[in-house]
Design a protein around this motif. Structure first.
Motif, short mmCIF file in Angstrom:
data_model
loop_
_atom_site.label_atom_id
_atom_site.label_comp_id
_atom_site.label_asym_id
_atom_site.label_seq_id
_atom_site.Cartn_x
_atom_site.Cartn_y
_atom_site.Cartn_z
N GLU A 157 -11.61 51.59 -36.45
CA GLU A 157 -11.01 52.73 -35.75
C GLU A 157 -11.63 54.05 -36.23
O GLU A 157 -12.02 54.90 -35.42
CB GLU A 157 -9.50 52.75 -35.98
N GLU A 158 -11.72 54.21 -37.55
CA GLU A 158 -12.28 55.44 -38.11
C GLU A 158 -13.72 55.67 -37.63
O GLU A 158 -14.07 56.77 -37.23
CB GLU A 158 -12.25 55.39 -39.63
N VAL A 159 -14.53 54.63 -37.71
CA VAL A 159 -15.94 54.76 -37.31
C VAL A 159 -16.04 55.02 -35.81
O VAL A 159 -16.81 55.88 -35.37
CB VAL A 159 -16.75 53.51 -37.71
N GLY A 160 -15.24 54.30 -35.00
CA GLY A 160 -15.25 54.53 -33.56
C GLY A 160 -14.90 55.96 -33.20
O GLY A 160 -15.54 56.57 -32.33
N LEU A 161 -13.92 56.52 -33.88
CA LEU A 161 -13.52 57.91 -33.60
C LEU A 161 -14.59 58.89 -34.06
O LEU A 161 -14.84 59.90 -33.39
CB LEU A 161 -12.17 58.21 -34.25
N LEU A 162 -15.26 58.59 -35.18
CA LEU A 162 -16.38 59.44 -35.63
C LEU A 162 -17.52 59.42 -34.61
O LEU A 162 -18.11 60.46 -34.30
CB LEU A 162 -16.89 58.98 -36.99
N ILE A 163 -17.83 58.25 -34.12
CA ILE A 163 -18.90 58.13 -33.12
C ILE A 163 -18.51 58.89 -31.85
O ILE A 163 -19.33 59.62 -31.27
CB ILE A 163 -19.21 56.65 -32.83
N ALA A 164 -17.26 58.74 -31.43
CA ALA A 164 -16.80 59.46 -30.23
C ALA A 164 -16.89 60.97 -30.45
O ALA A 164 -17.32 61.70 -29.56
CB ALA A 164 -15.37 59.04 -29.89
N ASP A 165 -16.48 61.43 -31.64
CA ASP A 165 -16.57 62.86 -31.94
C ASP A 165 -18.00 63.35 -31.83
O ASP A 165 -18.27 64.41 -31.25
CB ASP A 165 -16.04 63.16 -33.34
N LYS A 170 -26.78 68.20 -34.92
CA LYS A 170 -26.10 67.23 -35.76
C LYS A 170 -26.70 65.85 -35.49
O LYS A 170 -27.06 65.53 -34.39
CB LYS A 170 -24.60 67.19 -35.45
N SER A 171 -26.77 65.05 -36.52
CA SER A 171 -27.25 63.68 -36.34
C SER A 171 -26.14 62.73 -36.74
O SER A 171 -25.15 63.13 -37.34
CB SER A 171 -28.48 63.43 -37.23
N TRP A 172 -26.33 61.48 -36.42
CA TRP A 172 -25.35 60.46 -36.83
C TRP A 172 -25.25 60.42 -38.35
O TRP A 172 -24.19 60.23 -38.90
CB TRP A 172 -25.75 59.09 -36.29
N GLU A 173 -26.36 60.65 -39.01
CA GLU A 173 -26.33 60.65 -40.46
C GLU A 173 -25.39 61.74 -40.96
O GLU A 173 -24.59 61.53 -41.86
CB GLU A 173 -27.73 60.88 -41.02
N TYR A 174 -25.47 62.91 -40.37
CA TYR A 174 -24.62 64.02 -40.77
C TYR A 174 -23.15 63.69 -40.50
O TYR A 174 -22.29 63.92 -41.35
CB TYR A 174 -25.03 65.29 -40.01
N ILE A 175 -22.85 63.13 -39.36
CA ILE A 175 -21.47 62.82 -38.98
C ILE A 175 -20.86 61.78 -39.92
O ILE A 175 -19.71 61.88 -40.31
CB ILE A 175 -21.40 62.30 -37.53
#
Length: 195
Positions: free
Chosen positions: A140-148, A157-162
């Protein structure tokens, strides 16, 4: 995480909640379509997004390589053929929550229904003996981070930064726990979080 397994907790959840086999099968194999049906969206329009989410999911799974509950307990049997990768984090949960948040942004009147479906998809994975509760919680946490990150669409911003606060930095030898060490290239060796 490789050894942080709690099969008794999985067994308790499997006994506590009931879900009929048809529903489990739908949540397991038709999960994307079930999410998209809530908002009347076409799968073809979301295949690239789902594929991008899956790329990052499998990288995390291969990094942590946590065995599935049925691999550590003789009391648990797999009920699906969609659990052929490591357990942590739950890919179904990551996809469901990422889709729920992104779709809710476009369809705010459906937000509650989308998140209820995401929760059902995630819970079904524990009920099927495929995941531990922590797999779906982190999913859930990772999915919401990806959605953000997807919704932000800030090209600076990159995925690494997020996800930098979440990535294990033990590769640099600064600790044995999953925690950031401050290096900006901590996960480069594994090729994580790159497009």
């Amino acid at each position: 995480l490789r050894h942080c397994t709690n099969a008794p907790e999985v067994l308790n959840i499997m006994k506590k909640y009931e879900m009929d086999e048809d529903t489990k099968n739908d949540l397991d194999k038709n999960n994307h379509q079930m999410m998209l049906d809530i908002v009347d969206e076409d799968m073809n329009d979301w295949e690239d997004f789902i594929r991008d989410v899956d790329i990052h999911t499998i990288k995390l799974k291969m990094k942590y390589k946590r065995p599935r509950p049925y691999e550590v307990s003789e009391e648990i049997r797999s009920m699906t053929d969609t659990d052929d990768s490591p357990s942590f984090p739950s890919g179904h949960a990551i996809e469901a929550y990422a889709l729920a948040k992104v779709l809710a942004e476009e369809h705010p009147e459906k937000e509650e229904e989308l998140f209820n479906m995401a929760e059902a998809i995630a819970l079904s994975r524990v009920l099927m003996g495929s995941h531990y509760p922590s797999d779906i919680e982190t999913g859930e946490e990772v999915g919401l981070l990806i959605a953000d990150a997807y919704l932000d669409r800030d090209i600076n911003k990159s995925w690494e930064y997020i996800l930098k606060e979440w990535i294990d930095c033990s590769s640099c030898g600064k600790g044995k726990k999953t925690r950031p060490c401050g290096r900006t290239d901590a996960s480069y060796g594994l090729g994580l979080l790159y497009f």
